[in-house]
Design an enzyme around this catalytic site. Structure first.
Site, PDB file in Angstrom:
ATOM      1  N   GLY A  34       0.752  -1.186  -0.062  1.00  0.00           N
ATOM      2  CA  GLY A  34       0.075   0.216  -0.048  1.00  0.00           C
ATOM      3  C   GLY A  34       0.761   1.248   0.068  1.00  0.00           C
ATOM      4  O   GLY A  34       2.145   1.064  -0.388  1.00  0.00           O
ATOM      5  N   LEU A  36       0.511   3.733  -2.184  1.00  0.00           N
ATOM      6  CA  LEU A  36       0.831   3.385  -3.648  1.00  0.00           C
ATOM      7  C   LEU A  36       1.260   4.496  -4.177  1.00  0.00           C
ATOM      8  O   LEU A  36       1.088   5.901  -3.820  1.00  0.00           O
ATOM      9  CB  LEU A  36      -0.419   3.110  -4.421  1.00  0.00           C
ATOM     10  N   HIS A  40       4.377   1.441  -7.931  1.00  0.00           N
ATOM     11  CA  HIS A  40       3.371   0.637  -8.012  1.00  0.00           C
ATOM     12  C   HIS A  40       2.473   0.553  -9.281  1.00  0.00           C
ATOM     13  O   HIS A  40       2.094  -0.415  -9.887  1.00  0.00           O
ATOM     14  CB  HIS A  40       2.395   0.739  -6.811  1.00  0.00           C
ATOM     15  N   GLN A  64       7.350 -10.103   7.798  1.00  0.00           N
ATOM     16  CA  GLN A  64       8.573  -9.771   6.972  1.00  0.00           C
ATOM     17  C   GLN A  64       9.296  -8.571   7.525  1.00  0.00           C
ATOM     18  O   GLN A  64      10.340  -8.123   7.259  1.00  0.00           O
ATOM     19  CB  GLN A  64       8.559  -9.374   5.618  1.00  0.00           C
ATOM     20  N   LYS A 152      13.075  -2.859  -8.421  1.00  0.00           N
ATOM     21  CA  LYS A 152      13.693  -2.087  -7.417  1.00  0.00           C
ATOM     22  C   LYS A 152      14.331  -3.098  -6.457  1.00  0.00           C
ATOM     23  O   LYS A 152      14.967  -2.904  -5.488  1.00  0.00           O
ATOM     24  CB  LYS A 152      12.585  -1.141  -6.983  1.00  0.00           C
ATOM     25  N   ASP A 153      13.450  -4.182  -6.105  1.00  0.00           N
ATOM     26  CA  ASP A 153      13.865  -5.375  -5.026  1.00  0.00           C
ATOM     27  C   ASP A 153      14.275  -6.303  -5.898  1.00  0.00           C
ATOM     28  O   ASP A 153      13.628  -7.309  -5.854  1.00  0.00           O
ATOM     29  CB  ASP A 153      12.322  -5.268  -4.376  1.00  0.00           C
ATOM     30  N   GLN A 156      14.350  -9.671  -3.945  1.00  0.00           N
ATOM     31  CA  GLN A 156      13.003 -10.365  -4.006  1.00  0.00           C
ATOM     32  C   GLN A 156      12.636 -10.968  -5.229  1.00  0.00           C
ATOM     33  O   GLN A 156      12.120 -12.158  -5.249  1.00  0.00           O
ATOM     34  CB  GLN A 156      12.276  -9.145  -3.334  1.00  0.00           C
ATOM     35  N   SER A 189       7.897   3.975  -0.815  1.00  0.00           N
ATOM     36  CA  SER A 189       6.856   4.075   0.145  1.00  0.00           C
ATOM     37  C   SER A 189       7.711   4.916   1.346  1.00  0.00           C
ATOM     38  O   SER A 189       7.095   5.871   1.929  1.00  0.00           O
ATOM     39  CB  SER A 189       5.982   3.319   0.699  1.00  0.00           C
TER      40      SER A 189
HETATM   41  P1  AMP Z   1       6.135  -2.682  -1.601  1.00  0.00           P
HETATM   42  O1  AMP Z   1       4.685  -2.235  -1.370  1.00  0.00           O
HETATM   43  O2  AMP Z   1       7.091  -1.928  -1.175  1.00  0.00           O
HETATM   44  O3  AMP Z   1       6.189  -3.969  -1.036  1.00  0.00           O
HETATM   45  O4  AMP Z   1       6.214  -2.933  -3.314  1.00  0.00           O
HETATM   46  C1  AMP Z   1       5.454  -3.738  -4.072  1.00  0.00           C
HETATM   47  C2  AMP Z   1       5.893  -4.034  -5.257  1.00  0.00           C
HETATM   48  O5  AMP Z   1       6.215  -2.589  -5.865  1.00  0.00           O
HETATM   49  C3  AMP Z   1       7.281  -4.664  -5.368  1.00  0.00           C
HETATM   50  O6  AMP Z   1       7.229  -5.995  -6.492  1.00  0.00           O
HETATM   51  C4  AMP Z   1       8.250  -3.669  -5.518  1.00  0.00           C
HETATM   52  O7  AMP Z   1       9.539  -4.233  -6.076  1.00  0.00           O
HETATM   53  C5  AMP Z   1       7.592  -2.883  -6.556  1.00  0.00           C
HETATM   54  N1  AMP Z   1       8.146  -1.367  -6.528  1.00  0.00           N
HETATM   55  C6  AMP Z   1       8.321  -0.650  -5.309  1.00  0.00           C
HETATM   56  N2  AMP Z   1       8.845   0.682  -5.620  1.00  0.00           N
HETATM   57  C7  AMP Z   1       9.103   0.523  -7.200  1.00  0.00           C
HETATM   58  C8  AMP Z   1       9.773   1.233  -8.068  1.00  0.00           C
HETATM   59  N3  AMP Z   1      10.304   2.398  -7.706  1.00  0.00           N
HETATM   60  N4  AMP Z   1      10.033   0.953  -9.136  1.00  0.00           N
HETATM   61  C9  AMP Z   1       9.312  -0.268  -9.527  1.00  0.00           C
HETATM   62  N5  AMP Z   1       8.822  -1.057  -8.645  1.00  0.00           N
HETATM   63  C10 AMP Z   1       8.724  -0.804  -7.399  1.00  0.00           C
END
Ligand code: AMP
Length: 284
Positions: A34, A36, A40, A64, A152-153, A156, A189
């Site tokens: 979230g 967002l 996202h 986590q 970005k991750d 992961q 986020s």
């Molecule tokens: P999170 O809400 O941070 O767990 O991220 C959810 C998904 O969004 C994960 O697959 C992240 O790798 C992706 N994500 C988060 N930030 C970015 C970004 N700046 N660019 C690309 N993907 C992102």
């Protein structure tokens, strides 16, 4: 009028997904915690193109987060997220309660043997176990045909791909490049935690990666030299604490003494109390 369905109950989500399958429809899935942002949204737009229906989960996954980490203060904004998801024409928001996903007596975890023992896994020893467990559970509930994750991750993403292969999930994993602010800062986020004074330090993560890219193109192949230069640049800002800077194999994440092409350069830096990560591929 565009409508978006919000599902909170696990059973209801499973029934909904089963019905879609019976109708011959395919499901794309984006997992999020979230709050967002454009990163996202890039995953959501990709997901929209991949399948008939798009499910986006919003769940801040307690398993986590380490005991001293920011689970309680992690930014949340469910109402605003739903407005955004409606604009992006997502079909379902799946937002389960933690107590339903992890009831008392919960005892099953999914863990990989090798990939988590690198990069972020070293300073966050239970993080990936939490990630692979929740992603497995969400896959079993949402039953997607495709799932989209961000580069970005990077670690992961590798871990999810490996898990999907090892556990024979019949799910295609799609990757989306890092979305950045105009100045280069990778969108996260957690960027809301940064004070205006800390912003220049946060920006050095990107600048460091760009510097490394230029160094390898101009002939520098010793990882130690590049990492040294990167550390000096980052540490020239106050309140910075380097968790790691790594140049490693982009498949195994094993450290590389000599840069090969392609190599992954990944870093994690704490700025004040905010931990940021970023990465790039080095190639020549
Ligand atoms: P999170 O809400 O941070 O767990 O991220 C959810 C998904 O969004 C994960 O697959 C992240 O790798 C992706 N994500 C988060 N930030 C970015 C970004 N700046 N660019 C690309 N993907 C992102």
């Amino acid at each position: 009028m565009v409508t978006i369905k919000i599902i909170k109950e696990i059973k209801e989500m499973q029934v909904y997904s089963n019905r879609l399958k019976q109708e011959g429809k395919t499901i794309a899935f984006v997992t999020t915690m979230g709050f967002l942002h454009e990163g996202h949204i890039s995953l959501i737009r990709k997901g929209k193109k991949l399948c008939d229906k798009l499910v986006v989960s919003i769940f801040v996954n307690p398993t986590q987060f380490g005991q001293t980490e920011d689970f309680d203060t992690y930014p949340r904004g469910f109402e605003k997220d739903c407005v955004l998801l409606k604009q992006e024409k997502a079909d379902i928001v799946f937002a389960p309660e933690a107590e339903r996903l992890y009831p008392e007596q919960y005892q099953t975890y999914v863990n990989l043997l090798q990939l988590p023992n690198n990069l972020c896994g070293l300073s966050r020893p239970t993080f990936f176990k939490g990630v692979t467990t929740i992603v497995t559970k969400l896959f079993n509930i949402v039953k997607p045909d495709k799932a989209v994750f961000g580069q970005k991750d990077f670690q992961q993403l590798l871990i999810i791909r490996q898990m999907v292969k090892d556990l024979n999930f019949d799910i295609g994993i799609e990757a989306v490049p890092i979305v950045r602010e105009k100045d280069g800062l990778a969108i996260s986020s957690r960027n809301v935690y940064l004070s205006p004074e800390q912003k220049p330090a946060a920006l050095t993560l990107y600048k460091t990666l760009e510097m490394a890219k230029k160094l390898v193109v101009s002939g520098e192949k010793k990882s130690a030299v590049i990492i040294d230069k990167a550390s000096i640049l980052i540490e020239s800002f106050p309140e910075t604490f380097i968790d790691y800077i790594s140049i490693c194999d982009p498949e195994t994440l094993e450290e590389l003494e000599t840069v090969k092409s392609p190599a992954l350069m990944a870093l994690a830096v704490k700025i004040g109390t905010t931990r940021l990560i970023d990465n790039t591929i080095l190639s020549f």
